[in-house]
Design a protein around this motif. Structure first.
Motif, PDB file in Angstrom:
ATOM      1  N   SER A 129       1.417   7.147   8.103  1.00  0.00           N
ATOM      2  CA  SER A 129       0.974   7.933   9.304  1.00  0.00           C
ATOM      3  C   SER A 129      -0.181   8.472   8.954  1.00  0.00           C
ATOM      4  O   SER A 129      -0.810   9.247  10.073  1.00  0.00           O
ATOM      5  CB  SER A 129       2.155   8.584   9.809  1.00  0.00           C
ATOM      6  N   GLY A 130      -0.690   8.709   7.849  1.00  0.00           N
ATOM      7  CA  GLY A 130      -1.864   9.371   7.252  1.00  0.00           C
ATOM      8  C   GLY A 130      -1.817  10.844   7.187  1.00  0.00           C
ATOM      9  O   GLY A 130      -2.957  11.375   6.885  1.00  0.00           O
ATOM     10  N   VAL A 131      -0.581  11.268   7.179  1.00  0.00           N
ATOM     11  CA  VAL A 131      -0.304  12.645   6.742  1.00  0.00           C
ATOM     12  C   VAL A 131      -0.394  12.949   5.322  1.00  0.00           C
ATOM     13  O   VAL A 131      -1.282  14.026   4.837  1.00  0.00           O
ATOM     14  CB  VAL A 131       0.820  13.321   7.199  1.00  0.00           C
ATOM     15  N   ALA A 132      -0.415  12.090   4.336  1.00  0.00           N
ATOM     16  CA  ALA A 132      -0.247  12.315   3.126  1.00  0.00           C
ATOM     17  C   ALA A 132      -1.104  10.807   2.484  1.00  0.00           C
ATOM     18  O   ALA A 132      -1.535   9.842   3.225  1.00  0.00           O
ATOM     19  CB  ALA A 132       1.172  12.048   2.346  1.00  0.00           C
ATOM     20  N   SER A 133      -2.096  11.266   1.486  1.00  0.00           N
ATOM     21  CA  SER A 133      -2.783  10.279   0.787  1.00  0.00           C
ATOM     22  C   SER A 133      -2.394   9.749  -0.395  1.00  0.00           C
ATOM     23  O   SER A 133      -2.933   8.586  -0.778  1.00  0.00           O
ATOM     24  CB  SER A 133      -4.149  11.150   0.363  1.00  0.00           C
ATOM     25  N   GLU A 134      -1.552  10.055  -1.045  1.00  0.00           N
ATOM     26  CA  GLU A 134      -0.893   9.669  -2.261  1.00  0.00           C
ATOM     27  C   GLU A 134       0.427  10.132  -2.508  1.00  0.00           C
ATOM     28  O   GLU A 134       1.027  11.080  -2.024  1.00  0.00           O
ATOM     29  CB  GLU A 134      -1.641  10.165  -3.637  1.00  0.00           C
ATOM     30  N   VAL A 135       1.329   9.123  -2.825  1.00  0.00           N
ATOM     31  CA  VAL A 135       2.633   9.165  -3.280  1.00  0.00           C
ATOM     32  C   VAL A 135       3.019   9.221  -5.023  1.00  0.00           C
ATOM     33  O   VAL A 135       2.782   8.158  -5.341  1.00  0.00           O
ATOM     34  CB  VAL A 135       3.743   8.188  -2.642  1.00  0.00           C
ATOM     35  N   ILE A 136       3.474  10.429  -5.415  1.00  0.00           N
ATOM     36  CA  ILE A 136       3.694  10.458  -6.753  1.00  0.00           C
ATOM     37  C   ILE A 136       5.121  10.704  -7.247  1.00  0.00           C
ATOM     38  O   ILE A 136       5.826  11.605  -6.625  1.00  0.00           O
ATOM     39  CB  ILE A 136       3.051  11.464  -7.870  1.00  0.00           C
ATOM     40  N   VAL A 137       5.826   9.662  -7.812  1.00  0.00           N
ATOM     41  CA  VAL A 137       7.191   9.879  -8.191  1.00  0.00           C
ATOM     42  C   VAL A 137       7.415  10.393  -9.761  1.00  0.00           C
ATOM     43  O   VAL A 137       6.334  10.211 -10.622  1.00  0.00           O
ATOM     44  CB  VAL A 137       7.983   8.413  -8.086  1.00  0.00           C
ATOM     45  N   VAL A 138       8.192  11.304 -10.024  1.00  0.00           N
ATOM     46  CA  VAL A 138       8.543  12.031 -11.049  1.00  0.00           C
ATOM     47  C   VAL A 138       9.878  11.675 -11.594  1.00  0.00           C
ATOM     48  O   VAL A 138      11.001  11.886 -10.858  1.00  0.00           O
ATOM     49  CB  VAL A 138       8.235  13.413 -10.926  1.00  0.00           C
ATOM     50  N   SER A 139      10.359  11.622 -12.913  1.00  0.00           N
ATOM     51  CA  SER A 139      11.456  11.597 -13.375  1.00  0.00           C
ATOM     52  C   SER A 139      11.521  12.554 -14.794  1.00  0.00           C
ATOM     53  O   SER A 139      10.299  12.374 -15.549  1.00  0.00           O
ATOM     54  CB  SER A 139      11.750  10.226 -13.653  1.00  0.00           C
ATOM     55  N   MET A 140      12.328  13.074 -15.041  1.00  0.00           N
ATOM     56  CA  MET A 140      12.753  13.785 -16.221  1.00  0.00           C
ATOM     57  C   MET A 140      13.896  13.322 -17.021  1.00  0.00           C
ATOM     58  O   MET A 140      14.961  13.271 -16.647  1.00  0.00           O
ATOM     59  CB  MET A 140      12.646  15.064 -16.079  1.00  0.00           C
ATOM     60  N   GLY A 141      13.866  13.087 -18.186  1.00  0.00           N
ATOM     61  CA  GLY A 141      14.824  12.693 -19.247  1.00  0.00           C
ATOM     62  C   GLY A 141      14.439  11.660 -20.241  1.00  0.00           C
ATOM     63  O   GLY A 141      13.310  11.501 -20.604  1.00  0.00           O
ATOM     64  N   PRO A 142      15.232  10.734 -20.624  1.00  0.00           N
ATOM     65  CA  PRO A 142      15.028   9.894 -21.815  1.00  0.00           C
ATOM     66  C   PRO A 142      14.112   8.837 -21.189  1.00  0.00           C
ATOM     67  O   PRO A 142      13.975   8.482 -20.158  1.00  0.00           O
ATOM     68  CB  PRO A 142      16.660   9.532 -22.101  1.00  0.00           C
ATOM     69  N   THR A 143      13.853   7.965 -22.243  1.00  0.00           N
ATOM     70  CA  THR A 143      12.902   6.662 -22.147  1.00  0.00           C
ATOM     71  C   THR A 143      13.685   5.845 -20.906  1.00  0.00           C
ATOM     72  O   THR A 143      12.729   5.253 -20.208  1.00  0.00           O
ATOM     73  CB  THR A 143      12.689   5.771 -23.398  1.00  0.00           C
TER      74      THR A 143
END
Length: 96
Positions: A20-34
């Motif tokens: 919708s143009g409200v955000a310019s980028e989406v970054i996903v994050v995960s914490m833990g083992p490989t």
């Protein structure tokens, strides 16, 4: 590894905001083992622009997750942070 339903909802909302143009980028994050990298690949395949993996051999306590997210926010400077409600029991603390 699979993305838990709570993180999927957060991810979908972030993608809607980008479309919708409200955000310019989406970054996903995960914490833990490989193995958590598989979850990040899922997030990228679903439309995220970038992924960040915080590698750790053991599970995190909630306070540790909060402190790590604080550092990530300082580095990435996001306009909005959308989080899943909780991690599913799979040795991977995931955050969308």
């Amino acid at each position: 590894m699979s993305m838990n339903p709570f993180c999927e909802i957060a991810h979908e909302e972030a993608l809607r905001m980008k479309e919708s143009g409200v955000a310019s980028e989406v970054i996903v994050v995960s914490m833990g083992p490989t193995q958590c990298v598989d979850t990040l690949r899922t997030g990228l395949a679903l439309g995220a622009d970038r992924a960040v993996h915080v590698d750790a051999p053991s599970t995190f306590y909630p306070l540790t997750v909060a402190k790590l997210l604080k550092v990530l926010v300082k580095v990435e400077k996001p306009g909005l942070l959308i989080l899943g409600k909780q991690a599913i029991v799979d040795d991977c603390n995931q955050t969308g």
